[in-house]
Design a protein around this motif. Sequence first.
Motif, short mmCIF file in Angstrom:
data_model
loop_
_atom_site.label_atom_id
_atom_site.label_comp_id
_atom_site.label_asym_id
_atom_site.label_seq_id
_atom_site.Cartn_x
_atom_site.Cartn_y
_atom_site.Cartn_z
N LEU A 165 0.82 -1.22 0.00
CA LEU A 165 0.00 0.00 0.00
C LEU A 165 0.86 1.26 0.00
O LEU A 165 0.60 2.20 -0.77
N SER A 166 1.86 1.30 0.86
CA SER A 166 2.73 2.49 0.90
C SER A 166 3.54 2.63 -0.37
O SER A 166 3.74 3.73 -0.89
N GLY A 167 4.02 1.49 -0.92
CA GLY A 167 4.76 1.56 -2.18
C GLY A 167 3.90 1.97 -3.34
O GLY A 167 4.38 2.63 -4.28
N SER A 168 2.61 1.61 -3.32
CA SER A 168 1.71 2.03 -4.40
C SER A 168 1.53 3.54 -4.40
O SER A 168 1.51 4.17 -5.48
N ASN A 169 1.40 4.13 -3.24
CA ASN A 169 1.30 5.59 -3.18
C ASN A 169 2.58 6.26 -3.68
O ASN A 169 2.53 7.26 -4.39
N VAL A 170 3.72 5.70 -3.32
CA VAL A 170 4.99 6.27 -3.79
C VAL A 170 5.08 6.19 -5.31
O VAL A 170 5.44 7.17 -5.99
N ALA A 171 4.77 5.03 -5.87
CA ALA A 171 4.85 4.87 -7.33
C ALA A 171 3.85 5.76 -8.04
O ALA A 171 4.17 6.38 -9.08
N GLY A 172 2.63 5.86 -7.53
CA GLY A 172 1.62 6.68 -8.18
C GLY A 172 1.98 8.15 -8.19
O GLY A 172 1.92 8.82 -9.24
N TYR A 173 2.39 8.68 -7.06
CA TYR A 173 2.72 10.10 -7.01
C TYR A 173 4.05 10.40 -7.69
O TYR A 173 4.27 11.51 -8.17
N TYR A 174 4.94 9.43 -7.76
CA TYR A 174 6.17 9.64 -8.51
C TYR A 174 5.87 9.80 -10.00
O TYR A 174 6.47 10.64 -10.67
N LYS A 175 4.93 9.02 -10.52
CA LYS A 175 4.56 9.17 -11.93
C LYS A 175 3.77 10.45 -12.18
O LYS A 175 3.80 10.98 -13.29
#
Length: 274
Positions: free
Chosen positions: A210-220
């Motif tokens: 869950l935390s990694g998904s937020n990082v990947a989404g906002y990074y893109k």
Amino acid sequence: IMGGELEFTETVDPSVRQDVPIPPVPATATANQTNSVLSNMIKNAEEQRNPRPPVGGGASQPPPSASYQPRALPAALQFSQSSHPTACLFHVLFKGLAVATYIIGPKFGSEPLMVTVICLLLNAADFWTVKNVTGRLLVSLRFWNKVNLQTGETEWVFESAAGRQTNKFDSRFFWTVLYVTPLVWGVLFLSAILWLKFNCLVTLAVALVLSGSNVAGYYKCSSDQRQKMNELLNKGMASGMSMAFRNGMLGRFFGGGRTQVPQTEMPPSDGTFA
């Protein structure tokens, strides 16, 4: 006295003055008495609040609570600099509660299943809050998915508000907390593997995803973050190449400057010496 009856006689002493009025009490005396009582009460209250130091060099008394002034929070925790202090609070609230529940929960005798359920709920609430609320308010970014009606596949959309100025404190706080969270869960995941706590791996794996998904989404979503990451990678590659080149030059200078002389084959001896 006749016939058992009492007889009373009344005499008046002419030397004593009769019907003399009572003199009034002076107002000044009453005021002085009242002031003295109030002053004694105030003095006793001050002595109780500020006790005198003991005679003979005893231990000093702590300062009164009225003069205590709390220290100011660090600049990183002063939400007064933020344009959205409530969003900053909720950006870190569920993360902190999830980590605290995972670490402290078993120490207070909580059931492992209860700790797992609470951590999963807190991580889900944090994922939804960061994805739908704090990202839009603090950094003006959002990502969402939609279903393509023609192909039936799920497509992810990454958007950023062009031309919108964000608060520097909000942006720095958002990205710092966003990047630190998966690192913390990753450390806990590795520690669980080392200590053979396999019953905690499900909770930690879900938190990492869950935390990694937020990082990947906002990074893109953020072109600025992609640019910073590319600059960081370029700097790392440049420093690595410079160190490798420097080590190669030093190796040549200290050990590589020696030339090897080819050895010539000696003619076979016939067993005699000249």
